[in-house]
Design a protein around this motif. Structure first.
Motif, PDB file in Angstrom:
ATOM      1  N   ARG A   9       0.789  -1.213   0.002  1.00  0.00           N
ATOM      2  CA  ARG A   9       0.030  -0.086   0.006  1.00  0.00           C
ATOM      3  C   ARG A   9       0.894   1.365   0.030  1.00  0.00           C
ATOM      4  O   ARG A   9       1.842   1.227   0.804  1.00  0.00           O
ATOM      5  CB  ARG A   9      -1.020   0.199   1.260  1.00  0.00           C
ATOM      6  CG  ARG A   9      -1.830  -0.881   1.291  1.00  0.00           C
ATOM      7  CD  ARG A   9      -3.000  -0.994   2.466  1.00  0.00           C
ATOM      8  NE  ARG A   9      -2.299  -0.909   3.578  1.00  0.00           N
ATOM      9  CZ  ARG A   9      -1.803  -1.995   4.470  1.00  0.00           C
ATOM     10  NH1 ARG A   9      -2.383  -2.878   4.057  1.00  0.00           N
ATOM     11  NH2 ARG A   9      -1.295  -1.645   5.498  1.00  0.00           N
ATOM     12  N   VAL A  10       0.749   2.126  -0.895  1.00  0.00           N
ATOM     13  CA  VAL A  10       1.284   3.521  -0.936  1.00  0.00           C
ATOM     14  C   VAL A  10       1.339   4.210   0.630  1.00  0.00           C
ATOM     15  O   VAL A  10       0.094   4.638   0.952  1.00  0.00           O
ATOM     16  CB  VAL A  10       0.598   4.481  -1.901  1.00  0.00           C
ATOM     17  CG1 VAL A  10       1.363   5.902  -1.830  1.00  0.00           C
ATOM     18  CG2 VAL A  10       0.843   3.765  -3.349  1.00  0.00           C
ATOM     19  N   ALA A  11       2.434   4.320   1.040  1.00  0.00           N
ATOM     20  CA  ALA A  11       2.506   5.150   2.302  1.00  0.00           C
ATOM     21  C   ALA A  11       2.872   6.581   2.349  1.00  0.00           C
ATOM     22  O   ALA A  11       2.045   7.490   2.777  1.00  0.00           O
ATOM     23  CB  ALA A  11       3.742   4.532   3.383  1.00  0.00           C
ATOM     24  N   HIS A  12       3.707   6.938   1.149  1.00  0.00           N
ATOM     25  CA  HIS A  12       4.210   8.361   0.803  1.00  0.00           C
ATOM     26  C   HIS A  12       4.836   8.321  -0.311  1.00  0.00           C
ATOM     27  O   HIS A  12       5.268   7.045  -1.042  1.00  0.00           O
ATOM     28  CB  HIS A  12       4.882   8.831   2.023  1.00  0.00           C
ATOM     29  CG  HIS A  12       6.342   8.123   2.417  1.00  0.00           C
ATOM     30  ND1 HIS A  12       6.314   7.438   3.150  1.00  0.00           N
ATOM     31  CD2 HIS A  12       7.496   8.531   1.876  1.00  0.00           C
ATOM     32  CE1 HIS A  12       7.552   6.976   3.392  1.00  0.00           C
ATOM     33  NE2 HIS A  12       8.391   7.718   2.529  1.00  0.00           N
ATOM     34  N   CYS A  13       5.151   9.414  -1.014  1.00  0.00           N
ATOM     35  CA  CYS A  13       5.882   9.637  -2.190  1.00  0.00           C
ATOM     36  C   CYS A  13       6.809  11.090  -2.170  1.00  0.00           C
ATOM     37  O   CYS A  13       6.585  11.826  -1.359  1.00  0.00           O
ATOM     38  CB  CYS A  13       5.172   9.575  -3.435  1.00  0.00           C
ATOM     39  SG  CYS A  13       3.952  11.122  -3.324  1.00  0.00           S
ATOM     40  N   GLY A  14       7.573  11.298  -2.865  1.00  0.00           N
ATOM     41  CA  GLY A  14       8.184  12.570  -3.013  1.00  0.00           C
ATOM     42  C   GLY A  14       9.566  12.428  -4.254  1.00  0.00           C
ATOM     43  O   GLY A  14       9.205  11.574  -5.178  1.00  0.00           O
ATOM     44  N   THR A  15      10.604  12.867  -3.884  1.00  0.00           N
ATOM     45  CA  THR A  15      11.605  12.942  -4.711  1.00  0.00           C
ATOM     46  C   THR A  15      12.829  12.886  -4.015  1.00  0.00           C
ATOM     47  O   THR A  15      13.129  12.995  -3.089  1.00  0.00           O
ATOM     48  CB  THR A  15      11.740  14.264  -5.397  1.00  0.00           C
ATOM     49  OG1 THR A  15      10.748  14.722  -6.037  1.00  0.00           O
ATOM     50  CG2 THR A  15      13.090  14.372  -6.250  1.00  0.00           C
ATOM     51  N   ASP A  16      13.654  11.822  -4.359  1.00  0.00           N
ATOM     52  CA  ASP A  16      14.983  11.487  -3.753  1.00  0.00           C
ATOM     53  C   ASP A  16      16.244  12.125  -4.531  1.00  0.00           C
ATOM     54  O   ASP A  16      16.140  12.399  -5.965  1.00  0.00           O
ATOM     55  CB  ASP A  16      15.286   9.977  -3.675  1.00  0.00           C
ATOM     56  CG  ASP A  16      14.618   9.175  -2.719  1.00  0.00           C
ATOM     57  OD1 ASP A  16      14.115   9.730  -1.884  1.00  0.00           O
ATOM     58  OD2 ASP A  16      14.361   7.793  -3.049  1.00  0.00           O
ATOM     59  N   HIS A  17      17.292  12.691  -3.852  1.00  0.00           N
ATOM     60  CA  HIS A  17      18.188  13.398  -4.336  1.00  0.00           C
ATOM     61  C   HIS A  17      19.543  12.807  -3.813  1.00  0.00           C
ATOM     62  O   HIS A  17      19.865  12.649  -2.448  1.00  0.00           O
ATOM     63  CB  HIS A  17      18.211  14.815  -4.079  1.00  0.00           C
ATOM     64  CG  HIS A  17      19.630  15.575  -4.470  1.00  0.00           C
ATOM     65  ND1 HIS A  17      20.422  15.933  -3.584  1.00  0.00           N
ATOM     66  CD2 HIS A  17      20.015  15.796  -5.718  1.00  0.00           C
ATOM     67  CE1 HIS A  17      21.464  16.539  -4.202  1.00  0.00           C
ATOM     68  NE2 HIS A  17      21.063  16.310  -5.370  1.00  0.00           N
ATOM     69  N   PHE A  18      20.379  11.993  -4.565  1.00  0.00           N
ATOM     70  CA  PHE A  18      21.750  11.457  -4.308  1.00  0.00           C
ATOM     71  C   PHE A  18      22.764  12.464  -4.541  1.00  0.00           C
ATOM     72  O   PHE A  18      22.808  12.456  -6.029  1.00  0.00           O
ATOM     73  CB  PHE A  18      21.705  10.123  -4.479  1.00  0.00           C
ATOM     74  CG  PHE A  18      20.762   9.160  -4.252  1.00  0.00           C
ATOM     75  CD1 PHE A  18      20.774   8.595  -2.996  1.00  0.00           C
ATOM     76  CD2 PHE A  18      19.649   9.143  -4.858  1.00  0.00           C
ATOM     77  CE1 PHE A  18      19.785   7.549  -2.531  1.00  0.00           C
ATOM     78  CE2 PHE A  18      18.517   8.298  -4.618  1.00  0.00           C
ATOM     79  CZ  PHE A  18      18.700   7.630  -3.442  1.00  0.00           C
ATOM     80  N   ASP A  19      23.863  12.623  -3.679  1.00  0.00           N
ATOM     81  CA  ASP A  19      25.208  13.292  -4.230  1.00  0.00           C
ATOM     82  C   ASP A  19      26.019  11.959  -4.151  1.00  0.00           C
ATOM     83  O   ASP A  19      26.098  11.460  -3.139  1.00  0.00           O
ATOM     84  CB  ASP A  19      25.585  14.255  -3.155  1.00  0.00           C
ATOM     85  CG  ASP A  19      24.650  15.571  -3.197  1.00  0.00           C
ATOM     86  OD1 ASP A  19      24.545  15.972  -4.569  1.00  0.00           O
ATOM     87  OD2 ASP A  19      24.481  16.287  -2.253  1.00  0.00           O
ATOM     88  N   MET A  20      26.854  11.828  -4.967  1.00  0.00           N
ATOM     89  CA  MET A  20      27.409  10.848  -5.174  1.00  0.00           C
ATOM     90  C   MET A  20      29.043  11.180  -5.511  1.00  0.00           C
ATOM     91  O   MET A  20      29.272  12.354  -6.200  1.00  0.00           O
ATOM     92  CB  MET A  20      27.313   9.775  -6.481  1.00  0.00           C
ATOM     93  CG  MET A  20      25.726   9.622  -6.349  1.00  0.00           C
ATOM     94  SD  MET A  20      25.179   8.318  -5.390  1.00  0.00           S
ATOM     95  CE  MET A  20      26.016   7.021  -5.787  1.00  0.00           C
ATOM     96  N   VAL A  21      30.061  10.348  -5.444  1.00  0.00           N
ATOM     97  CA  VAL A  21      31.496  10.466  -5.576  1.00  0.00           C
ATOM     98  C   VAL A  21      32.194   9.354  -5.784  1.00  0.00           C
ATOM     99  O   VAL A  21      31.731   8.330  -5.249  1.00  0.00           O
ATOM    100  CB  VAL A  21      32.146  11.233  -4.260  1.00  0.00           C
ATOM    101  CG1 VAL A  21      31.748  12.721  -4.079  1.00  0.00           C
ATOM    102  CG2 VAL A  21      32.152  10.347  -2.934  1.00  0.00           C
ATOM    103  N   ARG A  22      33.050   9.314  -7.036  1.00  0.00           N
ATOM    104  CA  ARG A  22      33.563   8.350  -7.310  1.00  0.00           C
ATOM    105  C   ARG A  22      35.072   8.109  -6.584  1.00  0.00           C
ATOM    106  O   ARG A  22      35.949   9.116  -6.355  1.00  0.00           O
ATOM    107  CB  ARG A  22      34.130   8.092  -8.803  1.00  0.00           C
ATOM    108  CG  ARG A  22      34.447   6.952  -9.159  1.00  0.00           C
ATOM    109  CD  ARG A  22      34.607   6.665 -10.774  1.00  0.00           C
ATOM    110  NE  ARG A  22      34.664   7.760 -11.395  1.00  0.00           N
ATOM    111  CZ  ARG A  22      34.011   7.867 -12.714  1.00  0.00           C
ATOM    112  NH1 ARG A  22      33.422   6.773 -13.338  1.00  0.00           N
ATOM    113  NH2 ARG A  22      33.794   8.959 -13.569  1.00  0.00           N
ATOM    114  N   ASP A  23      35.219   6.831  -5.829  1.00  0.00           N
ATOM    115  CA  ASP A  23      36.387   6.963  -4.906  1.00  0.00           C
ATOM    116  C   ASP A  23      37.236   5.641  -5.155  1.00  0.00           C
ATOM    117  O   ASP A  23      36.329   4.652  -5.074  1.00  0.00           O
ATOM    118  CB  ASP A  23      36.058   7.010  -3.434  1.00  0.00           C
ATOM    119  CG  ASP A  23      37.304   6.974  -2.457  1.00  0.00           C
ATOM    120  OD1 ASP A  23      38.314   7.222  -2.808  1.00  0.00           O
ATOM    121  OD2 ASP A  23      37.276   6.334  -1.214  1.00  0.00           O
ATOM    122  N   ALA A  24      38.229   5.672  -5.833  1.00  0.00           N
ATOM    123  CA  ALA A  24      39.073   4.443  -6.087  1.00  0.00           C
ATOM    124  C   ALA A  24      38.051   3.776  -7.118  1.00  0.00           C
ATOM    125  O   ALA A  24      38.134   2.437  -7.158  1.00  0.00           O
ATOM    126  CB  ALA A  24      39.469   3.759  -4.918  1.00  0.00           C
TER     127      ALA A  24
END
Length: 94
Positions: free
Chosen positions: A59-74
């Motif tokens: 059942r749908v509980a909530h919704c929205g928008t996700d935003h991820f900041d990413m870095v490439r390490d090794a």
């Protein structure tokens, strides 16, 4: 950012350790579905932006928008920061 039913907004800042400590197993089935993610990469930094729908036991509980900041390490991508909005109205049906 979370929006309450009366339209007021709540902004919370949570340390990773506190966030992880709040995740406790239980009988419910949780699922988060990202829809139409946008990914922008420039060298060793990236951003992922996507609408999401979060369900509990199907059942749908909530919704929205996700935003991820990413870095490439090794040579491996790592999440540096997560920000999301959350609402309980106007969510798409599953």
């Amino acid at each position: 950012m979370e929006e309450k039913a009366d339209g007021t907004r709540i902004i919370r800042r949570t340390a990773w350790s506190d966030f992880a400590a709040g995740l406790k197993p239980g009988p419910e089935r949780y699922a988060e579905r990202l829809t139409d993610p946008a990914v922008d990469i420039d060298g060793d930094i990236a951003m992922v932006w996507s609408p999401y729908v979060f369900t509990i036991d199907g059942r749908v509980a909530h919704c929205g928008t996700d935003h991820f900041d990413m870095v490439r390490d090794a040579g491996r991508w790592k999440i540096l920061n997560i920000t999301w909005s959350k609402r309980t109205t106007g969510c798409p049906a599953q």
